[in-house]
Scaffold this motif. Structure first.
Motif, PDB file in Angstrom:
ATOM      1  N   UNK A   1       7.015  -5.068 -11.377  1.00  0.00           N
ATOM      2  CA  UNK A   1       6.613  -6.387 -11.862  1.00  0.00           C
ATOM      3  C   UNK A   1       5.413  -6.918 -11.088  1.00  0.00           C
ATOM      4  N   UNK A   2       5.410  -6.738  -9.779  1.00  0.00           N
ATOM      5  CA  UNK A   2       4.307  -7.231  -8.953  1.00  0.00           C
ATOM      6  C   UNK A   2       3.002  -6.524  -9.304  1.00  0.00           C
ATOM      7  N   UNK A   3       3.070  -5.221  -9.486  1.00  0.00           N
ATOM      8  CA  UNK A   3       1.874  -4.477  -9.840  1.00  0.00           C
ATOM      9  C   UNK A   3       1.425  -4.841 -11.255  1.00  0.00           C
ATOM     10  N   UNK A   4       2.391  -5.012 -12.145  1.00  0.00           N
ATOM     11  CA  UNK A   4       2.071  -5.355 -13.525  1.00  0.00           C
ATOM     12  C   UNK A   4       1.402  -6.705 -13.682  1.00  0.00           C
ATOM     13  N   UNK A   5       1.714  -7.651 -12.810  1.00  0.00           N
ATOM     14  CA  UNK A   5       1.091  -8.967 -12.881  1.00  0.00           C
ATOM     15  C   UNK A   5      -0.388  -8.925 -12.541  1.00  0.00           C
ATOM     16  N   UNK A   6      -0.807  -7.898 -11.810  1.00  0.00           N
ATOM     17  CA  UNK A   6      -2.182  -7.837 -11.334  1.00  0.00           C
ATOM     18  C   UNK A   6      -2.286  -8.508  -9.978  1.00  0.00           C
ATOM     19  N   UNK A   7      -3.500  -8.578  -9.454  1.00  0.00           N
ATOM     20  CA  UNK A   7      -3.708  -9.224  -8.164  1.00  0.00           C
ATOM     21  C   UNK A   7      -3.520  -8.300  -6.978  1.00  0.00           C
ATOM     22  N   UNK A   8      -2.976  -7.095  -7.217  1.00  0.00           N
ATOM     23  CA  UNK A   8      -2.846  -6.096  -6.156  1.00  0.00           C
ATOM     24  C   UNK A   8      -3.813  -4.961  -6.469  1.00  0.00           C
ATOM     25  N   UNK A   9      -4.768  -4.734  -5.594  1.00  0.00           N
ATOM     26  CA  UNK A   9      -5.747  -3.674  -5.817  1.00  0.00           C
ATOM     27  C   UNK A   9      -5.050  -2.327  -5.993  1.00  0.00           C
ATOM     28  N   UNK A  10      -5.642  -1.479  -6.825  1.00  0.00           N
ATOM     29  CA  UNK A  10      -5.059  -0.159  -7.063  1.00  0.00           C
ATOM     30  C   UNK A  10      -4.906   0.629  -5.764  1.00  0.00           C
ATOM     31  N   UNK A  11      -5.895   0.492  -4.879  1.00  0.00           N
ATOM     32  CA  UNK A  11      -5.838   1.218  -3.609  1.00  0.00           C
ATOM     33  C   UNK A  11      -4.631   0.781  -2.783  1.00  0.00           C
ATOM     34  N   UNK A  12      -4.355  -0.523  -2.781  1.00  0.00           N
ATOM     35  CA  UNK A  12      -3.197  -1.035  -2.051  1.00  0.00           C
ATOM     36  C   UNK A  12      -1.910  -0.576  -2.723  1.00  0.00           C
ATOM     37  N   UNK A  13      -1.878  -0.622  -4.054  1.00  0.00           N
ATOM     38  CA  UNK A  13      -0.676  -0.222  -4.786  1.00  0.00           C
ATOM     39  C   UNK A  13      -0.305   1.229  -4.518  1.00  0.00           C
ATOM     40  N   UNK A  14      -1.306   2.071  -4.200  1.00  0.00           N
ATOM     41  CA  UNK A  14      -1.037   3.493  -3.926  1.00  0.00           C
ATOM     42  C   UNK A  14      -0.668   3.752  -2.475  1.00  0.00           C
ATOM     43  N   UNK A  15      -0.821   2.741  -1.620  1.00  0.00           N
ATOM     44  CA  UNK A  15      -0.558   2.909  -0.194  1.00  0.00           C
ATOM     45  C   UNK A  15       0.885   2.474   0.097  1.00  0.00           C
ATOM     46  N   UNK A  16       1.756   3.441   0.303  1.00  0.00           N
ATOM     47  CA  UNK A  16       3.179   3.144   0.482  1.00  0.00           C
ATOM     48  C   UNK A  16       3.420   2.282   1.719  1.00  0.00           C
TER      49      UNK A  16
END
Length: 259
Positions: free
Chosen positions: A149-164
């Motif tokens: 849900x957080x990623x789907x809302x946007x606002x999180x850069x793709x690079x951050x979303x891939x960084x566990x």
């Protein structure tokens, strides 16, 4: 010595500011869930010389990542009200996005209760009005669903979303913020006397058009809504348009130099 700056810098744990000694209005910004003061760093050079930018930094994010986020709204608002007193002189407005809009609203009510000057205008972005129905709560979702849900809302850069590692640090703060505000019920106080402008994306699933009009019941003064193309984070896509609106609606305020 005060120095004119387009760079947003930390002055206290809670206050980041891009000083403009000749300004006549101060815009105090409150970030969304999980975000920090630097969300508004790009705004400083875009604002006209008459408007000084202040952004609020809350515990649990960026340079305050080691601190625990607040778990109750009343203590949070009380601490922020005290921390912001040095920048609440003269003419000022609040801008808050999502959870930040809820905080800006509660702070405006607290300032009134304390008999202190309040904002010349509230800019409330992407936040349903108190009592709005049909908004899905997210704070109690299972971890994988909450992350999606957080990623789907946007606002999180793709690079951050891939960084566990980064996401493992960010998600608990996001959940804490959503829990804080989704469980909060604002007191049924009399309407404020300052104008309210509501901003939202026309495709925002968190703040659909039918959920934001109720903000008109929270003011005795002018009220308006402005919708921009986009979703929950529309303002990251077109900051210039949002800043132009803010400048238009604030620079007509009585000229009182910030303290």
């Amino acid at each position: 010595m005060s120095v004119l700056s387009t760079e947003l810098v930390a002055e206290t744990p809670y206050v980041w500011r891009a000083r403009k000694p000749g300004s006549r209005h101060r815009l105090i910004c409150f970030p969304h869930a999980g975000a920090g003061a630097t969300t508004y760093a790009d705004w400083a050079p875009l604002l006209p010389p008459e408007i000084e930018l202040v952004a609020v930094q809350l515990p649990g994010r960026q340079n305050r990542i080691a601190e625990k986020p607040f778990t109750d709204v009343a203590p949070l608002v009380g601490v922020v009200a005290q921390a912001l007193r040095p920048v609440l002189g003269g003419s000022f407005s609040f801008f808050g996005h999502s959870c930040g809009a809820a905080l800006a609203f509660e702070l405006a009510k607290t300032l009134r209760t304390k008999g202190l000057p309040g904002p010349a205008r509230l800019f409330l972005s992407a936040q349903p009005a108190p009592g709005a129905t049909g908004v899905r709560h997210l704070h109690d979702l299972p971890e994988d669903a909450f992350r999606a849900e957080m990623i789907g809302l946007g606002g999180i850069d793709e690079e951050i979303a891939r960084d566990e590692f980064v996401m493992d640090s960010l998600l608990p703060v996001l959940r804490a913020d959503f829990r804080l505000w989704e469980r909060h019920r604002t007191a049924q106080d009399p309407p404020l006397d300052c104008p309210i402008t509501v901003l939202a994306g026309d495709g925002d699933p968190r703040a659909p058009k039918e959920t934001v009009d109720g903000w008109r019941n929270q003011t005795n003064a002018e009220f308006g809504t402005v919708f921009y193309p986009g979703g929950h984070f529309y303002f990251l896509d077109s900051p210039g348009d949002v800043i132009a609106l803010i400048a238009e609606q604030t620079l007509g305020a009585p000229e009182r130099r910030p303290a």
